[in-house]
Design an enzyme around this catalytic site. Structure first.
Site, short mmCIF file in Angstrom:
data_model
loop_
_atom_site.label_atom_id
_atom_site.label_comp_id
_atom_site.label_asym_id
_atom_site.label_seq_id
_atom_site.Cartn_x
_atom_site.Cartn_y
_atom_site.Cartn_z
N HIS A 137 17.80 6.51 16.79
CA HIS A 137 17.56 6.77 15.36
C HIS A 137 18.24 5.71 14.51
O HIS A 137 17.61 5.11 13.62
CB HIS A 137 18.10 8.16 15.02
CG HIS A 137 17.92 8.57 13.60
ND1 HIS A 137 17.09 9.61 13.22
CD2 HIS A 137 18.47 8.10 12.43
CE1 HIS A 137 17.12 9.74 11.90
NE2 HIS A 137 17.96 8.85 11.40
N GLU A 138 19.51 5.45 14.78
CA GLU A 138 20.26 4.49 13.96
C GLU A 138 19.81 3.06 14.23
O GLU A 138 19.83 2.22 13.31
CB GLU A 138 21.76 4.65 14.21
CG GLU A 138 22.31 6.05 14.01
CD GLU A 138 21.99 6.65 12.64
OE1 GLU A 138 21.74 5.87 11.70
OE2 GLU A 138 21.98 7.88 12.52
N HIS A 141 16.89 2.34 12.12
CA HIS A 141 17.37 1.98 10.78
C HIS A 141 17.78 0.50 10.75
O HIS A 141 17.49 -0.21 9.77
CB HIS A 141 18.57 2.83 10.39
CG HIS A 141 18.22 4.22 9.96
ND1 HIS A 141 16.98 4.57 9.49
CD2 HIS A 141 18.97 5.36 9.90
CE1 HIS A 141 16.96 5.85 9.18
NE2 HIS A 141 18.16 6.35 9.41
#
Length: 238
Positions: A137-138, A141
């Site tokens: 997820h990060e 980003h």
């Protein structure tokens, strides 16, 4: 690194405070607190005090476990390695030198900062699989920051798009996770509803967001284009 602002457990006390929480590190007190929670005798405030004290007590062990899982995933996880390669192609670098395991007072799994890297909340990560989804997820980003020049602080639509993509592509909204971990038992449109829910939740925590309704509105405005965009993947496969 311990957070000096968090409440410290007091060893040797067997007297519950007015929330039902009993400070102390001894085995008897630990099990007494657990029993009080399981039987519904501890208030929500007391339960939070118990969790804060437990996080402080287990900080070193939680961070060691997190770092071991992190190093394994950076070396062997196909999705993590794929994202690493694509981030490198954009001039970035995400590896064990800027993926940090820390204790977090907030109930969140992790976060990304363009200048700092990725923070993993070791006291919130349940399993190696949960950590894999969190790092992915990060890292999405991080990819978006490099590829699309995301304005994280002043552009709510940018932030909403980034959260949609990260929730959709990281694996955190796979059917099994929703069904067995979060109690979301719908059989149709499950992935889309999970992505919408989690993206709106993340957007609602941003300072410029007025409330949950505003967050859902922003997510809806960018939904079609951002949900369809699976870069750097060819498709949603997790």
């Amino acid at each position: 690194m311990a957070d000096s602002s968090s409440p410290k457990p007091t060893a040797g006390s067997n007297t519950p405070n007015d929330t039902g929480f009993i400070p102390g590190d001894d085995t008897f007190t630990k099990w007494r607190n657990i029993f009080t929670i399981l039987t519904g005798q501890m208030s929500a405030e007391g339960r939070q005090q118990y969790l804060d004290a437990k996080d402080i007590r287990d900080e070193a062990a939680d961070c060691r476990r997190c770092e071991n899982h992190r190093d394994y995933l950076l070396k062997y996880s196909p999705v993590i390695r794929f994202l690493q390669d694509n981030i490198k192609q954009l001039g970035g670098d995400i590896s064990n030198h800027n993926v940090y395991c820390r204790r977090c007072p907030q109930r969140q799994a992790g976060g990304f900062d363009p200048d700092f890297g990725i923070k993993i909340c070791a006291n919130q990560v349940r399993t190696q699989s949960h950590l894999e989804d969190t790092i992915a997820h990060e890292m999405i980003h991080a990819y978006d920051h490099l590829r699309f020049k995301v304005d994280w602080h002043t552009n709510m639509r940018h932030a909403a798009c980034a959260e949609i993509r990260a929730s959709s592509l990281s694996g955190e909204c796979r059917w099994a996770t929703e069904f067995f971990t979060r109690g979301q038992w719908k059989l149709t449109q499950q992935h889309q509803e999970c992505v919408r829910r989690r993206a709106a939740l993340s957007v609602s925590a941003r300072p410029l967001c007025r409330d949950e309704k505003h967050a859902r509105q922003i997510v809806d405005e960018v939904w079609d284009s951002c949900f369809r965009d699976t870069r750097p993947f060819d498709e949603i496969y997790r």
